[in-house]
Design a protein around this motif. Sequence first.
Motif, mmCIF file in Angstrom:
data_model
loop_
_atom_site.group_PDB
_atom_site.id
_atom_site.type_symbol
_atom_site.label_atom_id
_atom_site.label_comp_id
_atom_site.label_asym_id
_atom_site.label_seq_id
_atom_site.Cartn_x
_atom_site.Cartn_y
_atom_site.Cartn_z
ATOM 1 N N LYS A 37 0.568 -1.527 0.141
ATOM 2 C CA LYS A 37 -0.204 0.306 0.370
ATOM 3 C C LYS A 37 1.322 1.268 0.055
ATOM 4 C CE LYS A 37 -4.070 1.575 2.177
ATOM 5 N NZ LYS A 37 -4.767 1.864 3.075
ATOM 6 N N LEU A 38 0.564 2.289 -0.925
ATOM 7 C CA LEU A 38 1.277 3.085 -1.342
ATOM 8 C C LEU A 38 1.094 4.416 -0.268
ATOM 9 C CD1 LEU A 38 2.083 3.163 -5.025
ATOM 10 C CD2 LEU A 38 3.542 2.043 -2.874
ATOM 11 N N GLY A 39 -0.810 4.586 0.218
ATOM 12 C CA GLY A 39 -1.585 5.315 0.704
ATOM 13 C C GLY A 39 -2.313 5.400 0.746
ATOM 14 N N VAL A 40 -2.693 6.828 1.145
ATOM 15 C CA VAL A 40 -3.979 7.263 0.676
ATOM 16 C C VAL A 40 -4.120 8.438 0.179
ATOM 17 C CG1 VAL A 40 -6.751 8.167 1.712
ATOM 18 C CG2 VAL A 40 -5.492 5.862 2.492
ATOM 19 N N PHE A 41 -4.626 8.486 -1.433
ATOM 20 C CA PHE A 41 -4.150 10.222 -1.734
ATOM 21 C C PHE A 41 -6.102 10.733 -1.902
ATOM 22 C CE2 PHE A 41 -0.905 7.304 -2.008
ATOM 23 C CZ PHE A 41 0.728 8.217 -2.503
ATOM 24 N N GLY A 42 -6.153 12.225 -2.075
ATOM 25 C CA GLY A 42 -7.039 13.176 -2.590
ATOM 26 C C GLY A 42 -7.016 12.587 -4.218
ATOM 27 N N MET A 100 -9.989 2.272 -5.031
ATOM 28 C CA MET A 100 -8.638 1.375 -4.994
ATOM 29 C C MET A 100 -8.246 1.383 -6.520
ATOM 30 S SD MET A 100 -8.481 -2.895 -3.617
ATOM 31 C CE MET A 100 -9.048 -3.398 -5.275
ATOM 32 N N ILE A 101 -7.063 1.698 -6.107
ATOM 33 C CA ILE A 101 -5.931 1.341 -7.467
ATOM 34 C C ILE A 101 -4.733 0.466 -7.821
ATOM 35 C CG2 ILE A 101 -4.878 3.596 -8.482
ATOM 36 C CD1 ILE A 101 -6.476 5.454 -8.064
ATOM 37 N N ILE A 102 -4.780 0.064 -8.011
ATOM 38 C CA ILE A 102 -3.668 -0.904 -8.264
ATOM 39 C C ILE A 102 -2.543 0.119 -9.332
ATOM 40 C CG2 ILE A 102 -2.415 -3.094 -8.812
ATOM 41 C CD1 ILE A 102 -5.302 -4.230 -8.080
ATOM 42 N N VAL A 103 -1.418 0.015 -8.630
ATOM 43 C CA VAL A 103 -0.519 0.732 -10.260
ATOM 44 C C VAL A 103 0.879 0.027 -9.858
ATOM 45 C CG1 VAL A 103 1.145 2.417 -10.148
ATOM 46 C CG2 VAL A 103 -1.263 3.123 -9.419
ATOM 47 N N ASN A 104 0.603 -0.767 -11.185
ATOM 48 C CA ASN A 104 2.029 -1.554 -11.427
ATOM 49 C C ASN A 104 3.540 -0.925 -11.745
ATOM 50 O OD1 ASN A 104 2.392 -0.492 -14.019
ATOM 51 N ND2 ASN A 104 1.577 -2.323 -15.050
#
Length: 303
Positions: A37-42, A100-104
């Motif tokens: 998890k990279l964090g929670v962002f606006g 919920m965003i998954i980034v590669n």
Amino acid sequence: MASPRAIDLLAYGDPNADHIYLADRVPLADEKLLGRKLGVFGGGTAANVACAAARLGLKTAAFGRVGADADGTMLLAENAKLGISNDYMTVSDDPTASAMIIVNAEGEKALVYAPMPGVAFDEASLTKAVQQSRVVYAMPYDIEEFTAISRLARADGCLVAIDIEAAVAPNRERLEALLKLSDIVFMNEPGFLATSAEPLTPDAVEKLLDFGPQLITVTRAAEGAISVSRDQALTQSSFPTSLVDATGAGDCFNGAFLAAHLAGASLAETLRFACAAAAISVSAVGARTALPDIAQVQATLSA
């Protein structure tokens, strides 16, 4: 360009909290992958555009809802920090919208979006807001709601700007209906191709002006963008960048485009400015983390 109106850009729509995870790829059905998890962002399309425009000097305001929860508190605080007015934001008992965003590893993304129930539309409040605004910006999933927004805005001399993705206009009938209600239109390449029987070219985009907009711009990710008006059809290549996270790049482009356009820049200058801003925005995780200011965009343009 000076304006007697207090708000340059009114962003219509609920913001959301982006919960971002890093993984090697998007998991398949019934598959579990390890990630981080990279964090929670606006986040949120209209909200991101407002943030980008505010960083670039526009007077902006938000019109929408958040929940009475930690995500909602964060989003209102981010607006205030950037100078975005929360005067037309309301706090609801429902949870704040989230994604919920998954980034590669290459910075490309996939996401699941959970909106707030119902709509943010309140005619009395919106009428008051658009009377003070030069442009109202929205991503119009609900055609009836957007019809009412367009009617109110145009009655008070406020321009209507929209963002059209494939999910917003999945067929030609919906696209044409939205174009008739809009003055400034942004599309991405998949959204254009979803309703077009011909390849993406300046001539193909120009044909859509027949339905009413003054200006249509189609972004092409790493290939740059095409923009057409009543008397010009222009293309602009992208700027070199180090891609970390593509989340919100299109929103940054749209906010930068409106900032330059409302400042009186030519279409060529506006398109180039927006492409430069978008290139900067993908250099960090989160839709808003790397939103540039004017000095950063000018440095990219000069380079």
